[in-house]
Design a protein around this motif. Structure first.
Motif, PDB file in Angstrom:
ATOM      1  N   GLY A  66      99.582  -2.893  10.448  1.00 45.00           N
ATOM      2  CA  GLY A  66      98.336  -3.370  10.329  1.00 45.00           C
ATOM      3  C   GLY A  66      97.299  -3.175  11.446  1.00 45.00           C
ATOM      4  N   GLY A  67      96.307  -3.778  11.390  1.00 46.19           N
ATOM      5  CA  GLY A  67      95.239  -4.033  12.464  1.00 46.19           C
ATOM      6  C   GLY A  67      94.302  -4.476  12.543  1.00 46.19           C
ATOM      7  N   LYS A  68      93.114  -4.078  13.011  1.00 43.75           N
ATOM      8  CA  LYS A  68      91.827  -4.837  13.226  1.00 43.75           C
ATOM      9  C   LYS A  68      90.831  -4.386  12.033  1.00 43.75           C
ATOM     10  N   ILE A  69      89.979  -5.432  11.304  1.00 46.69           N
ATOM     11  CA  ILE A  69      89.179  -5.306  10.388  1.00 46.69           C
ATOM     12  C   ILE A  69      87.755  -5.095  11.204  1.00 46.69           C
ATOM     13  N   GLU A  70      87.220  -3.809  11.074  1.00 46.23           N
ATOM     14  CA  GLU A  70      85.976  -3.746  11.727  1.00 46.23           C
ATOM     15  C   GLU A  70      84.869  -4.297  11.071  1.00 46.23           C
ATOM     16  N   SER A  71      83.638  -4.727  11.796  1.00 47.45           N
ATOM     17  CA  SER A  71      82.659  -5.586  11.109  1.00 47.45           C
ATOM     18  C   SER A  71      82.075  -5.070  10.022  1.00 47.45           C
ATOM     19  N   GLU A  72      81.929  -3.834   9.862  1.00 46.93           N
ATOM     20  CA  GLU A  72      81.433  -3.060   8.638  1.00 46.93           C
ATOM     21  C   GLU A  72      82.062  -2.896   7.378  1.00 46.93           C
ATOM     22  N   GLU A  73      83.510  -3.301   7.795  1.00 43.28           N
ATOM     23  CA  GLU A  73      84.505  -2.945   6.696  1.00 43.28           C
ATOM     24  C   GLU A  73      84.624  -4.108   5.692  1.00 43.28           C
ATOM     25  N   SER A  74      85.015  -3.799   4.564  1.00 43.57           N
ATOM     26  CA  SER A  74      85.768  -4.820   3.596  1.00 43.57           C
ATOM     27  C   SER A  74      87.157  -5.072   4.091  1.00 43.57           C
ATOM     28  N   GLY A  75      87.904  -5.901   3.680  1.00 42.84           N
ATOM     29  CA  GLY A  75      89.295  -6.420   4.072  1.00 42.84           C
ATOM     30  C   GLY A  75      90.151  -5.161   3.492  1.00 42.84           C
ATOM     31  N   ILE A  76      89.919  -4.852   2.283  1.00 43.70           N
ATOM     32  CA  ILE A  76      91.022  -3.900   1.576  1.00 43.70           C
ATOM     33  C   ILE A  76      90.572  -2.579   1.984  1.00 43.70           C
ATOM     34  N   ASP A  77      89.403  -2.106   2.302  1.00 50.46           N
ATOM     35  CA  ASP A  77      89.088  -0.781   2.983  1.00 50.46           C
ATOM     36  C   ASP A  77      89.848  -0.631   4.085  1.00 50.46           C
ATOM     37  N   ALA A  78      89.553  -1.846   5.163  1.00 51.12           N
ATOM     38  CA  ALA A  78      90.543  -1.827   6.592  1.00 51.12           C
ATOM     39  C   ALA A  78      91.864  -1.704   6.250  1.00 51.12           C
ATOM     40  N   ALA A  79      92.538  -2.224   5.226  1.00 55.76           N
ATOM     41  CA  ALA A  79      93.945  -2.186   5.100  1.00 55.76           C
ATOM     42  C   ALA A  79      94.253  -0.748   4.721  1.00 55.76           C
ATOM     43  N   TYR A  80      93.528  -0.050   3.679  1.00 54.35           N
ATOM     44  CA  TYR A  80      93.877   1.331   3.567  1.00 54.35           C
ATOM     45  C   TYR A  80      93.610   2.071   4.783  1.00 54.35           C
ATOM     46  N   ARG A  81      92.694   2.006   5.422  1.00 53.25           N
ATOM     47  CA  ARG A  81      92.337   2.805   6.668  1.00 53.25           C
ATOM     48  C   ARG A  81      93.469   2.595   7.674  1.00 53.25           C
ATOM     49  N   GLU A  82      93.958   1.578   8.034  1.00 50.77           N
ATOM     50  CA  GLU A  82      94.853   1.156   8.980  1.00 50.77           C
ATOM     51  C   GLU A  82      96.260   1.701   8.476  1.00 50.77           C
ATOM     52  N   LEU A  83      96.464   1.465   7.339  1.00 56.81           N
ATOM     53  CA  LEU A  83      97.753   2.302   6.503  1.00 56.81           C
ATOM     54  C   LEU A  83      97.700   3.710   6.663  1.00 56.81           C
ATOM     55  N   ARG A  84      96.564   4.414   6.413  1.00 60.97           N
ATOM     56  CA  ARG A  84      96.619   5.767   6.816  1.00 60.97           C
ATOM     57  C   ARG A  84      96.801   6.235   8.137  1.00 60.97           C
ATOM     58  N   GLU A  85      96.108   5.428   9.209  1.00 58.57           N
ATOM     59  CA  GLU A  85      96.278   5.651  10.549  1.00 58.57           C
ATOM     60  C   GLU A  85      97.404   5.383  11.092  1.00 58.57           C
ATOM     61  N   GLU A  86      98.100   4.499  10.541  1.00 55.96           N
ATOM     62  CA  GLU A  86      99.528   4.238  11.300  1.00 55.96           C
ATOM     63  C   GLU A  86     100.643   4.724  10.351  1.00 55.96           C
ATOM     64  N   THR A  87     100.618   4.886   9.263  1.00 57.18           N
ATOM     65  CA  THR A  87     101.653   5.785   8.612  1.00 57.18           C
ATOM     66  C   THR A  87     101.526   6.987   7.752  1.00 57.18           C
ATOM     67  N   GLY A  88     100.307   7.313   7.456  1.00 51.41           N
ATOM     68  CA  GLY A  88      99.867   8.495   6.963  1.00 51.41           C
ATOM     69  C   GLY A  88      99.939   8.461   5.373  1.00 51.41           C
ATOM     70  N   ILE A  89     100.120   7.131   5.064  1.00 53.82           N
ATOM     71  CA  ILE A  89     100.188   6.593   3.583  1.00 53.82           C
ATOM     72  C   ILE A  89      99.077   6.449   3.347  1.00 53.82           C
ATOM     73  N   GLY A  90      98.557   7.198   1.918  1.00 57.16           N
ATOM     74  CA  GLY A  90      97.017   6.926   1.504  1.00 57.16           C
ATOM     75  C   GLY A  90      96.914   6.197   0.230  1.00 57.16           C
ATOM     76  N   ARG A  91      95.779   6.108  -0.251  1.00 61.44           N
ATOM     77  CA  ARG A  91      95.204   5.094  -1.445  1.00 61.44           C
ATOM     78  C   ARG A  91      96.176   5.970  -2.559  1.00 61.44           C
ATOM     79  N   ASP A  92      95.998   7.220  -2.697  1.00 63.39           N
ATOM     80  CA  ASP A  92      96.977   8.042  -3.719  1.00 63.39           C
ATOM     81  C   ASP A  92      98.319   7.686  -4.005  1.00 63.39           C
ATOM     82  N   ASP A  93      98.951   6.976  -2.720  1.00 60.79           N
ATOM     83  CA  ASP A  93     100.284   6.939  -2.518  1.00 60.79           C
ATOM     84  C   ASP A  93     100.652   5.372  -2.872  1.00 60.79           C
ATOM     85  N   ILE A  94      99.759   4.270  -3.064  1.00 59.24           N
ATOM     86  CA  ILE A  94     100.035   3.169  -3.054  1.00 59.24           C
ATOM     87  C   ILE A  94      98.681   2.263  -3.608  1.00 59.24           C
TER      88      ILE A  94
END
Length: 136
Positions: free
Chosen positions: A35-63
């Motif tokens: 997990g990580g930080k939610i940026e001020s311009e992001e929705s919570g769900i978009d931040a979750a998918y971004r952090e997941l991609r950055e930290e694990t390589g797992i994207g929206r198509d995977d989960i």
């Protein structure tokens, strides 16, 4: 109030949970969720998918992630959003920030000497166990 997220990633067979071993404080050396930080311009769900991609390589198509709960820490002026999902297929998780590994679910996630978060990981797992449809 600053926003953060943690993401519970279950294996396709629901038998394992993706964890990381923290390389820096807080909780250096302990196991945690990604997990990580939610940026001020992001929705919570978009931040979750971004952090997941950055930290694990797992994207929206995977989960598909679902918002499970929030923890609000008024004294620290922050909120932690918790997301949960099950991988659609086996995926190679890899990242540079922390050491990733798959944990079986037969652990004491309330063990403060092993897991970060003052027992929160155990609490989150119990919520998922009570609502297994979250992983459908």
């Amino acid at each position: 109030m600053q926003g953060y997220n943690v993401i519970m990633v279950y294996s396709p067979d629901r038998q394992r949970l993706l964890m990381c071993r923290r390389r820096k404080d807080p909780y250096k050396g302990l196991s945690n969720l990604v997990g990580g930080k939610i940026e001020s311009e992001e929705s919570g769900i978009d931040a979750a998918y971004r952090e997941l991609r950055e930290e694990t390589g797992i994207g929206r198509d995977d989960i598909r992630l679902r918002h499970l709960m929030d923890f609000t820490y008024y004294l620290q002026n922050c909120c932690v959003e918790v997301y949960v999902g099950r991988l659609r297929r086996e995926v190679e998780a890899s990242g540079d920030e922390n050491d990733l590994y798959w944990s079986d679910l037969e652990r004491d996630f309330f063990d403060l000497k092993r897991y970060a978060g003052e027992g929160n990981i155990g609490h989150m797992l119990e919520q998922v166990r009570r609502s297994p449809e979250l992983l459908d």
